[in-house]
Design a protein around this motif. Structure first.
Motif, PDB file in Angstrom:
ATOM      1  N   ARG A  96      25.158  30.574  32.458  1.00  0.00           N
ATOM      2  CA  ARG A  96      23.774  30.096  32.364  1.00  0.00           C
ATOM      3  C   ARG A  96      23.710  28.571  32.261  1.00  0.00           C
ATOM      4  O   ARG A  96      22.984  27.916  33.013  1.00  0.00           O
ATOM      5  N   SER A 143      25.117  32.133  45.505  1.00  0.00           N
ATOM      6  CA  SER A 143      25.821  33.298  44.982  1.00  0.00           C
ATOM      7  C   SER A 143      27.317  33.019  44.957  1.00  0.00           C
ATOM      8  O   SER A 143      27.808  32.170  45.697  1.00  0.00           O
ATOM      9  N   ARG A 144      28.015  33.792  44.119  1.00  0.00           N
ATOM     10  CA  ARG A 144      29.483  33.693  44.129  1.00  0.00           C
ATOM     11  C   ARG A 144      30.047  34.476  45.307  1.00  0.00           C
ATOM     12  O   ARG A 144      31.208  34.367  45.629  1.00  0.00           O
ATOM     13  N   VAL A 158      12.397  42.751  31.281  1.00  0.00           N
ATOM     14  CA  VAL A 158      11.740  42.909  32.579  1.00  0.00           C
ATOM     15  C   VAL A 158      11.808  44.378  32.994  1.00  0.00           C
ATOM     16  O   VAL A 158      12.886  44.972  33.020  1.00  0.00           O
ATOM     17  N   THR A 199      20.823  37.543  44.145  1.00  0.00           N
ATOM     18  CA  THR A 199      21.377  38.876  44.413  1.00  0.00           C
ATOM     19  C   THR A 199      21.124  39.845  43.259  1.00  0.00           C
ATOM     20  O   THR A 199      21.388  41.033  43.387  1.00  0.00           O
ATOM     21  N   GLY A 200      20.679  39.346  42.112  1.00  0.00           N
ATOM     22  CA  GLY A 200      20.580  40.174  40.897  1.00  0.00           C
ATOM     23  C   GLY A 200      19.301  41.005  40.865  1.00  0.00           C
ATOM     24  O   GLY A 200      18.545  41.061  41.849  1.00  0.00           O
ATOM     25  N   PHE A 201      19.078  41.659  39.739  1.00  0.00           N
ATOM     26  CA  PHE A 201      17.913  42.524  39.530  1.00  0.00           C
ATOM     27  C   PHE A 201      16.623  41.711  39.738  1.00  0.00           C
ATOM     28  O   PHE A 201      15.803  42.011  40.618  1.00  0.00           O
ATOM     29  N   ILE A 202      16.459  40.655  38.961  1.00  0.00           N
ATOM     30  CA  ILE A 202      15.248  39.835  39.090  1.00  0.00           C
ATOM     31  C   ILE A 202      15.275  39.087  40.426  1.00  0.00           C
ATOM     32  O   ILE A 202      14.289  39.079  41.178  1.00  0.00           O
ATOM     33  N   VAL A 205      17.920  32.149  38.481  1.00  0.00           N
ATOM     34  CA  VAL A 205      17.911  33.406  37.719  1.00  0.00           C
ATOM     35  C   VAL A 205      19.323  34.003  37.706  1.00  0.00           C
ATOM     36  O   VAL A 205      19.496  35.208  37.782  1.00  0.00           O
ATOM     37  N   ALA A 206      20.328  33.108  37.607  1.00  0.00           N
ATOM     38  CA  ALA A 206      21.720  33.593  37.539  1.00  0.00           C
ATOM     39  C   ALA A 206      22.116  33.776  36.079  1.00  0.00           C
ATOM     40  O   ALA A 206      21.525  33.171  35.179  1.00  0.00           O
ATOM     41  N   GLY A 207      23.120  34.579  35.842  1.00  0.00           N
ATOM     42  CA  GLY A 207      23.655  34.735  34.485  1.00  0.00           C
ATOM     43  C   GLY A 207      24.391  36.049  34.355  1.00  0.00           C
ATOM     44  O   GLY A 207      23.874  37.084  34.783  1.00  0.00           O
ATOM     45  N   GLY A 214      10.509  38.148  28.550  1.00  0.00           N
ATOM     46  CA  GLY A 214      10.769  39.343  27.752  1.00  0.00           C
ATOM     47  C   GLY A 214      11.569  40.321  28.600  1.00  0.00           C
ATOM     48  O   GLY A 214      12.023  39.977  29.704  1.00  0.00           O
TER      49      GLY A 214
HETATM   50  P1  NDP Z   1      21.627  40.461  36.944  1.00  0.00           P
HETATM   51  O1  NDP Z   1      22.880  40.696  36.184  1.00  0.00           O
HETATM   52  O2  NDP Z   1      21.040  41.580  37.716  1.00  0.00           O
HETATM   53  O3  NDP Z   1      21.839  39.283  38.006  1.00  0.00           O
HETATM   54  C1  NDP Z   1      22.269  38.038  37.665  1.00  0.00           C
HETATM   55  C2  NDP Z   1      22.888  37.314  38.849  1.00  0.00           C
HETATM   56  O4  NDP Z   1      23.605  36.212  38.297  1.00  0.00           O
HETATM   57  C3  NDP Z   1      23.901  38.143  39.603  1.00  0.00           C
HETATM   58  O5  NDP Z   1      23.329  38.700  40.757  1.00  0.00           O
HETATM   59  C4  NDP Z   1      25.020  37.178  39.944  1.00  0.00           C
HETATM   60  O6  NDP Z   1      24.936  36.711  41.278  1.00  0.00           O
HETATM   61  C5  NDP Z   1      24.787  35.974  39.023  1.00  0.00           C
HETATM   62  N1  NDP Z   1      25.913  35.862  38.082  1.00  0.00           N
HETATM   63  C6  NDP Z   1      26.426  36.820  37.273  1.00  0.00           C
HETATM   64  N2  NDP Z   1      27.481  36.350  36.589  1.00  0.00           N
HETATM   65  C7  NDP Z   1      27.611  35.058  36.984  1.00  0.00           C
HETATM   66  C8  NDP Z   1      28.539  34.035  36.654  1.00  0.00           C
HETATM   67  N3  NDP Z   1      29.522  34.275  35.792  1.00  0.00           N
HETATM   68  N4  NDP Z   1      28.385  32.817  37.234  1.00  0.00           N
HETATM   69  C9  NDP Z   1      27.377  32.586  38.129  1.00  0.00           C
HETATM   70  N5  NDP Z   1      26.492  33.523  38.501  1.00  0.00           N
HETATM   71  C10 NDP Z   1      26.605  34.738  37.926  1.00  0.00           C
HETATM   72  O7  NDP Z   1      20.584  39.846  35.898  1.00  0.00           O
HETATM   73  P2  NDP Z   1      18.990  39.888  35.866  1.00  0.00           P
HETATM   74  O8  NDP Z   1      18.476  39.714  37.241  1.00  0.00           O
HETATM   75  O9  NDP Z   1      18.543  41.025  35.057  1.00  0.00           O
HETATM   76  O10 NDP Z   1      18.681  38.571  35.010  1.00  0.00           O
HETATM   77  C11 NDP Z   1      18.713  37.284  35.611  1.00  0.00           C
HETATM   78  C12 NDP Z   1      18.609  36.212  34.539  1.00  0.00           C
HETATM   79  O11 NDP Z   1      17.398  36.415  33.825  1.00  0.00           O
HETATM   80  C13 NDP Z   1      19.754  36.287  33.515  1.00  0.00           C
HETATM   81  O12 NDP Z   1      20.143  34.981  33.191  1.00  0.00           O
HETATM   82  C14 NDP Z   1      19.118  36.985  32.344  1.00  0.00           C
HETATM   83  O13 NDP Z   1      19.682  36.606  31.102  1.00  0.00           O
HETATM   84  C15 NDP Z   1      17.670  36.499  32.437  1.00  0.00           C
HETATM   85  N6  NDP Z   1      16.752  37.432  31.804  1.00  0.00           N
HETATM   86  C16 NDP Z   1      16.724  38.746  32.224  1.00  0.00           C
HETATM   87  C17 NDP Z   1      15.911  39.674  31.589  1.00  0.00           C
HETATM   88  C18 NDP Z   1      15.868  41.120  32.030  1.00  0.00           C
HETATM   89  O14 NDP Z   1      15.172  41.946  31.371  1.00  0.00           O
HETATM   90  N7  NDP Z   1      16.540  41.517  33.098  1.00  0.00           N
HETATM   91  C19 NDP Z   1      15.042  39.266  30.450  1.00  0.00           C
HETATM   92  C20 NDP Z   1      15.144  37.865  30.096  1.00  0.00           C
HETATM   93  C21 NDP Z   1      15.971  36.998  30.754  1.00  0.00           C
HETATM   94  P3  NDP Z   1      26.223  36.663  42.267  1.00  0.00           P
HETATM   95  O15 NDP Z   1      27.079  37.854  41.933  1.00  0.00           O
HETATM   96  O16 NDP Z   1      25.576  36.767  43.603  1.00  0.00           O
HETATM   97  O17 NDP Z   1      26.885  35.375  42.024  1.00  0.00           O
END
Ligand code: NDP
Length: 298
Positions: free
Chosen positions: A83, A31-32, A161, A9-12, A59-61, A159
């Motif tokens: 993570r 997803s949560r 994104v 669901t996130g950016f990536i 790609v969660a975090g 790096g």
């Molecule tokens: P986002 O914040 O857009 O999305 C991350 C997704 O992780 C959310 O959609 C959410 O999904 C899930 N999430 C968030 N918090 C939690 C939690 N506490 N427990 C479980 N799931 C969680 O991040 P990005 O897409 O930008 O990044 C994805 C991953 O890539 C991250 O781990 C980030 O550190 C890593 N990364 C990103 C970079 C960037 O430039 N964007 C660069 C390098 C690494 P939901 O709400 O559906 O559960």
């Protein structure tokens, strides 16, 4: 062929899901939040991997650079757990699955490499934790470890994104639009970057290249500084770069650990990714910025 995308669901994740669908893959998301394609972390822990999963991606975090969140011990714990725990749950599910996927692909960050003004890092460089975020990256990668090699595992050290609707570009878009953008000082720090399309293509490369295992640096081959990025971005926006962001301001706003992600940088080269045959659609920052700025927003 179905790919299970945790954090889809996130950016990536959302770009990756669309990209994989365009390339003929089915998607399930962990997803949560409930949703038509979604399964929950609890379901995954209780019932294991769904049937017929070809590849598993994490790609969660919790978003580290969320400025609404203060850098408190509680928030740090959240950043860490979201993570490490998700990688552990997924690696356990893979190890326990009767029918294994072909590949497990995880993400971590170039923050694993210690910022240095001279040293160039590639995937073969030694890594050791030097601060909270780099130690977290080490634990993040370890948490994806699969005992007895049930399938291939590839970890992409990404790096920054770049795409229009999220991450760093989204935060910079308005200030630059109003001519108020500029580099993060000192400006000479490296800024390892990758265009979203290339990152998605790298994930697909990991799924389809049946010999691939281990680490890939998810960065473009062109090494740039923070000032180079500001110039390219401002040029694409047809705006000046006048107003630099001072380091002390980010230290106050984000806390030093997080501010370091912007005020310090690593010189990272994707040697192994290129040796393995990965080629870039956007190897050059000017082309990448132009594409991002000029495409209609979604
Ligand atoms: P986002 O914040 O857009 O999305 C991350 C997704 O992780 C959310 O959609 C959410 O999904 C899930 N999430 C968030 N918090 C939690 C939690 N506490 N427990 C479980 N799931 C969680 O991040 P990005 O897409 O930008 O990044 C994805 C991953 O890539 C991250 O781990 C980030 O550190 C890593 N990364 C990103 C970079 C960037 O430039 N964007 C660069 C390098 C690494 P939901 O709400 O559906 O559960």
């Amino acid at each position: 062929r179905t790919v299970l995308v945790a954090g889809g669901t996130g950016f990536i994740g959302s770009h990756l899901c669309k990209f994989l669908q365009k390339n003929g893959y089915g998607i399930q998301v962990i997803s949560r939040m409930p949703g038509p394609l979604n399964i929950s972390w609890n379901d995954l822990s209780a019932k294991g991997l769904p049937d017929k999963i070809h590849a598993v991606i994490n790609v969660a975090g919790q978003n580290v650079l969320d400025i609404k969140q203060r850098w408190t011990p509680g928030f740090k714990q959240n950043v860490y757990n979201s993570r490490i725990n998700t990688n552990k749950i997924l690696s356990n599910a893979i190890m326990n699955a009767t029918k294994k996927p072909k590949v497990f692909i995880t993400i971590s960050g170039v923050g694993i490499y210690e910022p240095d003004s001279k040293k160039e890092y590639n995937e073969y460089s030694e890594v050791k934790g030097y601060d909270f975020l780099s130690k977290m990256c080490l634990d993040w990668e370890k948490a994806a470890f699969l005992e007895e090699n049930p399938c291939r595992h590839v970890n992409i050290r990404s790096g920054v994104v770049l795409d229009r609707d999220g991450g760093m570009v989204q935060q910079l878009y308005l200030p630059f639009f109003f001519g108020l953008g500029g580099p993060v000082l000192p400006g000479s720090q490296y800024l390892p970057w990758i265009h979203m399309r290339d990152l998605c293509r790298m994930f697909l490369f990991c799924i389809e290249n049946e010999k691939l295992n281990g680490i890939l640096n998810g960065v473009a081959p062109q090494i740039i500084s923070n000032s180079d990025f500001s110039e390219a971005f401002a040029k694409a926006m047809k705006r000046p770069t006048l107003i630099p962001v001072p380091e002390f301001m980010l230290n106050i706003l984000l806390g030093r650990d997080r501010a370091n992600m912007l005020t310090k940088g690593q010189r990272v080269y994707p040697k192994r990714a290129m040796d393995m045959g990965f080629s870039y659609k956007y190897p050059n920052i000017e082309d990448a910025c132009r594409e991002i700025v000029q495409k209609p927003s979604e």
